[in-house]
Write an enzyme that holds these catalytic residues in place. Sequence first.
Site, PDB file in Angstrom:
ATOM      1  N   THR B 144      18.768  -8.985  -7.955  1.00  0.00           N
ATOM      2  CA  THR B 144      19.777  -8.224  -7.221  1.00  0.00           C
ATOM      3  C   THR B 144      21.184  -8.662  -7.610  1.00  0.00           C
ATOM      4  O   THR B 144      21.424  -9.850  -7.898  1.00  0.00           O
ATOM      5  CB  THR B 144      19.593  -8.383  -5.695  1.00  0.00           C
ATOM      6  OG1 THR B 144      20.803  -7.987  -5.031  1.00  0.00           O
ATOM      7  CG2 THR B 144      19.298  -9.811  -5.313  1.00  0.00           C
ATOM      8  N   SER B 179      22.352 -14.333   1.735  1.00  0.00           N
ATOM      9  CA  SER B 179      21.335 -14.299   2.802  1.00  0.00           C
ATOM     10  C   SER B 179      20.131 -15.099   2.315  1.00  0.00           C
ATOM     11  O   SER B 179      20.030 -15.424   1.124  1.00  0.00           O
ATOM     12  CB  SER B 179      20.892 -12.860   3.101  1.00  0.00           C
ATOM     13  OG  SER B 179      20.031 -12.380   2.076  1.00  0.00           O
ATOM     14  N   TYR B 181      17.236 -13.939   1.979  1.00  0.00           N
ATOM     15  CA  TYR B 181      16.609 -13.059   0.989  1.00  0.00           C
ATOM     16  C   TYR B 181      17.251 -13.250  -0.384  1.00  0.00           C
ATOM     17  O   TYR B 181      16.561 -13.472  -1.390  1.00  0.00           O
ATOM     18  CB  TYR B 181      16.720 -11.596   1.423  1.00  0.00           C
ATOM     19  CG  TYR B 181      16.737 -10.641   0.267  1.00  0.00           C
ATOM     20  CD1 TYR B 181      15.590 -10.412  -0.485  1.00  0.00           C
ATOM     21  CD2 TYR B 181      17.913  -9.992  -0.122  1.00  0.00           C
ATOM     22  CE1 TYR B 181      15.613  -9.557  -1.571  1.00  0.00           C
ATOM     23  CE2 TYR B 181      17.943  -9.130  -1.200  1.00  0.00           C
ATOM     24  CZ  TYR B 181      16.789  -8.922  -1.934  1.00  0.00           C
ATOM     25  OH  TYR B 181      16.819  -8.087  -3.021  1.00  0.00           O
ATOM     26  N   HIS B 182      18.560 -13.151  -0.449  1.00  0.00           N
ATOM     27  CA  HIS B 182      19.235 -13.285  -1.739  1.00  0.00           C
ATOM     28  C   HIS B 182      18.980 -14.665  -2.361  1.00  0.00           C
ATOM     29  O   HIS B 182      18.886 -14.801  -3.573  1.00  0.00           O
ATOM     30  CB  HIS B 182      20.741 -13.048  -1.577  1.00  0.00           C
ATOM     31  CG  HIS B 182      21.111 -11.621  -1.287  1.00  0.00           C
ATOM     32  ND1 HIS B 182      21.362 -11.163  -0.010  1.00  0.00           N
ATOM     33  CD2 HIS B 182      21.241 -10.541  -2.087  1.00  0.00           C
ATOM     34  CE1 HIS B 182      21.651  -9.864  -0.059  1.00  0.00           C
ATOM     35  NE2 HIS B 182      21.580  -9.460  -1.300  1.00  0.00           N
ATOM     36  N   LYS B 185      15.932 -14.677  -4.489  1.00  0.00           N
ATOM     37  CA  LYS B 185      16.091 -14.021  -5.796  1.00  0.00           C
ATOM     38  C   LYS B 185      16.763 -14.963  -6.794  1.00  0.00           C
ATOM     39  O   LYS B 185      16.454 -14.940  -7.991  1.00  0.00           O
ATOM     40  CB  LYS B 185      16.903 -12.730  -5.652  1.00  0.00           C
ATOM     41  CG  LYS B 185      16.186 -11.635  -4.870  1.00  0.00           C
ATOM     42  CD  LYS B 185      15.044 -11.007  -5.669  1.00  0.00           C
ATOM     43  CE  LYS B 185      14.534  -9.744  -5.015  1.00  0.00           C
ATOM     44  NZ  LYS B 185      13.459  -9.086  -5.784  1.00  0.00           N
TER      45      LYS B 185
END
Lengths: 399, 399
Positions: B144, B179, B181-182, B185
Amino acid sequence: MRILVIGGDGYCGWATSLYLSSRGHDVTIMDSLVRRDWDREHGLDSLVPIASTRRRVDEWQRTSGRTIRFQQTDATDYAALCALIDEVRPDALVHFGQQRSAPFSMIDREHAVRTHLNNTLTNLNVIWALHERSPQTHLVKLGTMGEYGTPNIDVEEGFITVEHNGRTDTLPYPKQPGSFYHLTKVSDSDQIYFACRIWKLRATDLNQGVVYGTYTEQTALSPALANRYDYDHIFGTVLNRFCVQAALRHPLTVYGKGGQTRSFLDIRDTVRCIEIACENPAAPGEYRVFNQFTEMFSVEQLADRVAAVARGMGLACDIAHIENPRTEKEAHYYNCVNTNLRSLGLEPTPLSDETIARLIELARRHADRVDLELIPPRVTWGGAAQREGALAGANPAVA
Amino acid sequence: MRILVIGGDGYCGWATSLYLSSRGHDVTIMDSLVRRDWDREHGLDSLVPIASTRRRVDEWQRTSGRTIRFQQTDATDYAALCALIDEVRPDALVHFGQQRSAPFSMIDREHAVRTHLNNTLTNLNVIWALHERSPQTHLVKLGTMGEYGTPNIDVEEGFITVEHNGRTDTLPYPKQPGSFYHLTKVSDSDQIYFACRIWKLRATDLNQGVVYGTYTEQTALSPALANRYDYDHIFGTVLNRFCVQAALRHPLTVYGKGGQTRSFLDIRDTVRCIEIACENPAAPGEYRVFNQFTEMFSVEQLADRVAAVARGMGLACDIAHIENPRTEKEAHYYNCVNTNLRSLGLEPTPLSDETIARLIELARRHADRVDLELIPPRVTWGGAAQREGALAGANPAVA
């Protein structure tokens, strides 16, 4: 200060807990003791016998008159971690509680995953627990200089100012970790930095070099306080391993050309660095990085130093270059900054012949406990293909 | 080409699987369908009804005459993953199979941990499976643009050349994920880069911008092929959400000042980018990064675009600035490079009024399925304190 030491039964954790207690701090050790299980699983053992944790803290009480509380709790258990934080209300939480061997993480998929899950889950639990229960507690987290890899520019302390296309920003220093273990430490650093930004946690990330030595004033007080001495191919770090090899008249096994340069420090400086970090906490919302090492050596330089000391003790000592089980540069630029801890008062203990001689002596005293089969590398970065091929004759003495 | 799509039932995964199949590739979908469980767990549902995966692939066979194989398997199950790779022997493995919502990862500790374990375990399993079973397979991994954060310098594609103290190196671009989530990644990227260095895997890391739209030529062929349309506060991305709000004459809710600028692309470009990556594989040992987006917009600009189109359709449309639930800069420099995919042939589909109107129309057609309660943000980056305070009156229409 009230200090909670997660992983306080380990190599650096035990020496640190004793030191902080000796300095008058109120120390609680939280440790799952899973490291002792890993030793059994892989047939490893500390060269120097180590007492049970219960016996260790009892002996410390008897010897020093000071109390270290010990609770066997796994930091992957969030409820238990929160309960202990509620009880201790620590001023500082020192987090050593992670799998810390690069070769362990490279054994196979299962060990890579286990390392990742253990290390990341403990790290996430610690930051969430501080956020939800004790945001004023200063987090002192053990990272590693290995997070940076070996870039062709100077390694700064955590951040670097970059000018690019006429604009400038100070950004997290680019990381190039060299094992699945090192990858977990990079991930931890990113998470902690994020937690400081969004929750105003206060944290110090200590990017520690390779630690050598086992002796501190406190561990020397009694055999039941002795620190572990790992010499095996999984947990043994390079200088400690060379000293065991020298003691047994085994060639010092240098991986590849030996030009790999790394940062090092004496375990007596480790414990002092942790104290300095605790006593000079980060501000709320501050994420700061200290490069925690005192000197830089190539592997070849260390082998030469150990060989010279060994010969001075009357021990024949050869240096053998063996196939490098790791994927890493064997000749490279390496220059790292370490001014933050110095400016807060760290007075480095340089590597001395006396320290090397003490390690060799210690290994000679426990020579009957050495299992030579545990020394040659059996974990390769390249995996099965490399293992079956080039490393067949890796250990000149044992093969 | 034989292409294995992990996560092929999801928003980007389904559209991509159909597109690749329509282009003559031999597509196998592996998906655990856990995303559909998460919808149920949080009371969410796609605005547009979506068929079961089995029904989807049957309908594709009927409509196109082409076969997409589907196997319900979780990539966290290593043995099952290896078995499928052995069977398919893919030329390319496209990995979409991860939890992809930043708010989901910020709900609480449990969701942060679940996101981390799911995403990291699938990533570790994928790279180990390719290493052990199929090292010639080209890994195409969805990352991302959020990995980079919003630095004050231009964002390059994965790497940046840094000059520092008179020396120069090209290093991984510094990451500042916003976040949990990030953060996963970023960790994935580091692991894949490492796997390419040590195992000579070949990998393309696609740092994708925010995707909008649901329409592709293939999803439009039949209602049973329709793609999901998320508009909720957890999985709904900003443009899609604005279009639902406009359709319902609900004010467009801009988080904070709206100066947050991000990278965007139409889902029709997503599917084309994946094809370009597959058809132009990385070399053995090569880890390359493509920034996968076509345009940059601020949130305010998008709100203005949607409001203008809505008004043109006769819909009254207000823009409401609400308290930002996220911790992020609301005014900042943002300029990202995206030349790699362009140079391989991507012809961007710019955001058009027609695309916006189509999304608004779609939302109007399914207006009876909209649950307005699902739109206002209920997950805050600051946690409980922020949630109980500032956000009390966050949604001007519903509150």
